[in-house]
Design an enzyme around this catalytic site. Structure first.
Site, PDB file in Angstrom:
ATOM      1  N   LYS A 282       0.852  -1.190   0.000  1.00  0.00           N
ATOM      2  CA  LYS A 282       0.000   0.000   0.000  1.00  0.00           C
ATOM      3  C   LYS A 282       0.893   1.246   0.000  1.00  0.00           C
ATOM      4  CE  LYS A 282      -4.298   1.510   2.106  1.00  0.00           C
ATOM      5  NZ  LYS A 282      -5.454   1.158   2.891  1.00  0.00           N
ATOM      6  N   GLU A 361     -20.116  -4.749   9.034  1.00  0.00           N
ATOM      7  CA  GLU A 361     -21.070  -3.930   9.783  1.00  0.00           C
ATOM      8  C   GLU A 361     -22.205  -4.762  10.361  1.00  0.00           C
ATOM      9  OE1 GLU A 361     -19.777  -3.164   6.846  1.00  0.00           O
ATOM     10  OE2 GLU A 361     -18.718  -1.280   7.205  1.00  0.00           O
ATOM     11  N   ARG A 389     -26.222  -1.372   5.413  1.00  0.00           N
ATOM     12  CA  ARG A 389     -26.258  -2.810   5.141  1.00  0.00           C
ATOM     13  C   ARG A 389     -26.572  -3.634   6.397  1.00  0.00           C
ATOM     14  NH1 ARG A 389     -20.656  -4.761   2.726  1.00  0.00           N
ATOM     15  NH2 ARG A 389     -21.615  -3.682   1.008  1.00  0.00           N
TER      16      ARG A 389
HETATM   17  C1  LIG Z   1     -19.186  -1.625   3.716  1.00  0.00           C
HETATM   18  C2  LIG Z   1     -18.008  -0.697   3.820  1.00  0.00           C
HETATM   19  N1  LIG Z   1     -17.474  -0.440   5.027  1.00  0.00           N
HETATM   20  C3  LIG Z   1     -16.416   0.397   5.130  1.00  0.00           C
HETATM   21  C4  LIG Z   1     -15.881   0.979   4.017  1.00  0.00           C
HETATM   22  C5  LIG Z   1     -14.751   1.989   4.162  1.00  0.00           C
HETATM   23  N2  LIG Z   1     -13.516   1.513   3.505  1.00  0.00           N
HETATM   24  C6  LIG Z   1     -13.158   1.950   2.296  1.00  0.00           C
HETATM   25  S1  LIG Z   1     -11.754   1.244   1.758  1.00  0.00           S
HETATM   26  C7  LIG Z   1     -11.595   0.359   3.175  1.00  0.00           C
HETATM   27  C8  LIG Z   1     -10.438  -0.563   3.347  1.00  0.00           C
HETATM   28  C9  LIG Z   1     -10.416  -1.570   2.259  1.00  0.00           C
HETATM   29  O1  LIG Z   1      -9.335  -2.414   2.457  1.00  0.00           O
HETATM   30  P1  LIG Z   1      -9.000  -3.491   1.367  1.00  0.00           P
HETATM   31  O2  LIG Z   1     -10.236  -4.153   0.897  1.00  0.00           O
HETATM   32  O3  LIG Z   1      -7.937  -4.373   1.884  1.00  0.00           O
HETATM   33  O4  LIG Z   1      -8.473  -2.625   0.145  1.00  0.00           O
HETATM   34  P2  LIG Z   1      -7.174  -1.675   0.096  1.00  0.00           P
HETATM   35  O5  LIG Z   1      -7.640  -0.286   0.405  1.00  0.00           O
HETATM   36  O6  LIG Z   1      -6.192  -2.186   1.082  1.00  0.00           O
HETATM   37  O7  LIG Z   1      -6.723  -1.773  -1.300  1.00  0.00           O
HETATM   38  C10 LIG Z   1     -12.648   0.620   4.050  1.00  0.00           C
HETATM   39  C11 LIG Z   1     -12.806   0.029   5.390  1.00  0.00           C
HETATM   40  C12 LIG Z   1     -16.482   0.682   2.777  1.00  0.00           C
HETATM   41  N3  LIG Z   1     -16.051   1.240   1.637  1.00  0.00           N
HETATM   42  N4  LIG Z   1     -17.529  -0.167   2.703  1.00  0.00           N
END
Ligand SMILES: Cc1ncc(C[n+]2csc(CCOP(=O)(O)OP(=O)(O)O)c2C)c(N)n1
Length: 627
Positions: A282, A361, A389
């Site tokens: 990242k 969630e 959700r």
């Molecule tokens: C249902 C939901 N909860 C929380 C989020 C907020 N959120 C956006 S990106 C993220 C982290 C995602 O991590 P990952 O899937 O590992 O992808 P990366 O950013 O590391 O590429 C979160 C918690 C979201 N988009 N959707």
């Protein structure tokens, strides 16, 4: 100097580039992303991590014929740059500009609209089955992060995909991070895979060997190493085998040659569900983001510009810490957002009384319900848009059993640049119809503290929704006290119009009332504070006395605060009432700055003054007679 990126109008233009040109292209893409996010804000670290991966995907697959579904969609900046949106890239996240997420309306290359996590495999599986039913043969790829893969929906989709056995590629982008470090048992499994010393030894041996081989043989060698050498020695891949997936990896997500070798093979020879495990860093290629991936997950346009007053989230976190100190039963819960909800401060002091459940969630809500049955006082902090959700869990697991779970709903109302998928403009509607629920929204950060204090003592389901961003800068009273549940307050009196406001709309209403007073129009301004229960006697008295009522909310008009007031008035005997409701119309609010959007929907001072004058034209003559 002419950039390679200038020559890329569509993915097909990538095919002719040499390996060294691909490296140059990757660094040009990074440069473009860093500059644009610096100006507009956005998801920096996640996007920098998938540059090579995106290039490899677009060289191996024929988008939009092959379908690429990006989970969350926050990491699609390189994808946008390579799929004909370079010219408009500088407009990303600005009103009228490109979205910061994948959006079907924006490009045929965005196979599925996303913004919320863990949906990609379900959508991709639907596309794969549609392909089978149509007798076609293209590829469908879901690109999902390690944190999003831990969401329940992703598991439900894996389960069905393994059962159906159709050709589907799930590309796991494993960087060990959600916004904060990923949590959970699955994350530990990936960690073991990444760190397996045998894997690294195999990689090193193979690359020594590969260096001595001619080109064609090298590619074959890379492939053999990945599939037979590496995969064969790693036992945890059995997890995937049991689920009905062929597991391939881990693969270096910054080595385009290795990625392409694997993806071409999978595309050509794998006709069943396949999980390709790609390891990325990242923030890759930008030192500050590599070292502080949490801080650089989401970046504001002018990071140097410090907000003057503490944010609602900060005040929330500090208040939870105070409440936790006073009451050992208080437990804080977050769904993968300890920093942005303000809860990390609790983690520092009480690491055992805060739970990060991951991007889950629904589980967060029912987990809290379980704690509540055992006498604990769980406070679940979730953004308004993500609580959507978990509505069944709120209804069935919490409210139906009247359990004392506190919902701290951050980013209620308009959220700005994240746009349609993230606006928190439905929560007043989706929470106000649930029996047993108390629903409140503070007019400022000081009231937020008192509401939390009240909720901890209320011993029933209690939701508090508050907006994104800085508070009003009011002083925070040292002594916390209980607010009477279901009671509003009169902030200003006047005889011509009664303005009923809630949450972040209260402050502009006070300013608007002053402007109207300057014109000779007297307004009563009521801070309702509670939507459920409503302060019916206060509202009915004002309506009876003044007869001109305005309601205002940064929520959908359908089913929100104004609707609740209408329902109350409908059952009252008051005649000749005139009512104007200000709020969001029946559409998804686009992205843009908070100020732009609040102005668009008449939620700012000017908008409120304008709407009052338009709704009650007879006030103009009233002004004349008063003169
Ligand atoms: C249902 C939901 N909860 C929380 C989020 C907020 N959120 C956006 S990106 C993220 C982290 C995602 O991590 P990952 O899937 O590992 O992808 P990366 O950013 O590391 O590429 C979160 C918690 C979201 N988009 N959707």
């Amino acid at each position: 100097m002419v950039k390679l990126l200038d020559r890329i109008n569509e993915p097909a233009d990538l095919k002719e580039l040499t390996p060294s040109e691909l490296e140059q292209l990757a660094s040009e893409i990074r440069e473009e992303i860093i500059t644009t996010v610096g100006a507009n804000g956005g998801h920096l670290a996640s996007n920098l991590g998938v540059v090579e991966l995106t290039i490899a995907l677009h060289r191996c697959f024929e988008s939009p014929h092959d379908k690429i579904v990006w989970d969350v969609g926050h990491q699609t900046y390189a994808h946008k740059l390579l799929t004909g949106r370079r010219e408009r890239f500088s407009t990303i996240r600005q009103h009228g500009g490109l979205s910061g997420f994948a959006e079907r309306e924006e490009s045929p290359h965005d196979a599925f609209g996303t913004g919320h996590a863990s949906t990609s495999i379900s959508a991709a599986l639907g596309m794969a089955i549609a392909r089978d039913l149509a007798g076609e043969n293209h590829s469908v790829v879901a690109v999902i992060g390690d944190a999003a893969l831990a969401g329940g929906m992703a598991f439900e989709a894996l389960n069905q995909a393994g059962h159906l056995g159709t050709k589907l590629i799930v590309l796991l982008n494993d960087n060990g991070m959600a916004i904060s470090p990923s949590v959970g048992a699955l994350s530990k499994l990936f960690y073991r895979l990444r760190l397996d010393r045998r894997y690294h030894r195999a990689r090193e041996d193979a690359s020594h060997m590969a260096a001595k081989l001619p080109m064609g043989t090298k590619l074959r060698q890379v492939w053999k190493r990945v599939e037979k050498g590496v995969k064969g020695i790693i036992i945890p891949s059995m997890f995937w085998d049991e689920l009905g997936f062929t597991y391939i990896g881990p693969i270096d997500g910054h080595d385009i040659t290795e990625l392409e070798t694997v993806l071409f093979q999978v595309k050509k020879y794998y006709h069943r569900p396949t999980l390709v495990h790609v390891v990325t860093k990242k923030g890759k290629g930008h030192r500050p983001a590599e070292t502080d991936a949490v801080g650089f997950h989401g970046v504001s346009p002018n990071q140097s510009k410090k907000e003057s007053s503490p944010s609602y989230s900060e005040v929330f976190g500090k208040t939870v810490l105070r409440l936790a100190m006073e009451n050992p039963k208080v437990i804080a819960i977050t769904a993968a957002m300890p920093e942005s909800t303000g809860l990390s401060i609790v983690a520092d002091k009480f690491p055992k009384r805060i739970f990060d459940v991951g991007i889950c969630e629904q589980h967060a809500v029912t987990f809290a319900a379980g704690l509540a049955t055992q006498g604990f006082c769980p406070i679940v902090a979730i953004y308004s848009t993500f609580l959507q959700r978990a509505i069944d869990q709120v209804i069935h697991d919490v409210c139906l059993q009247n359990l004392p779970v506190i919902f701290a709903i951050d980013r209620g109302g308009i959220v700005g640049e994240d746009g349609k998928t993230h606006q928190g403009t439905f929560d007043l509607s989706y929470l106000s119809f649930i029996p047993n629920m108390v629903l409140a929204s503070p007019k400022d950060e000081n009231e937020l503290q008192h509401l939390l204090y009240t909720a901890v003592r209320a011993n029933r389901p209690f939701a508090i929704r508050y907006p994104k961003g800085p508070g009003l800068g009011v002083s925070l009273e040292e002594e916390l006290h209980e607010l009477p549940i279901g009671k509003g307050e009169v902030l200003r009196t006047g005889d011509d119009v009664a303005i009923l406001a809630i949450g972040s709309t209260v402050a502009p209403c006070i300013e608007a009332a002053q402007r109207l007073a300057d014109k000779g129009i007297g307004c009563t301004v009521i801070n309702a504070c509670f939507i459920k229960p409503l302060d019916s006697s206060l509202i009915l008295d004002a309506a009876q006395r003044i007869k001109r009522v305005v309601t205002i909310e940064d929520n959908a008009l359908k089913g929100g605060f104004g609707s609740a007031v209408l329902e109350l008035l409908e059952s009252s005997p008051i005649h000749e009432l005139e009512i104007e409701r200000i709020g969001l119309p029946d559409e998804f609010a686009e992205h843009g700055s908070l100020d732009t959007l609040r102005a668009k929907y008449d939620l700012d001072t000017e908008g409120i003054v304008k709407r009052v004058l338009c709704a009650f034209p007879q006030l103009a003559s009233l002004v004349e007679t008063k003169k």
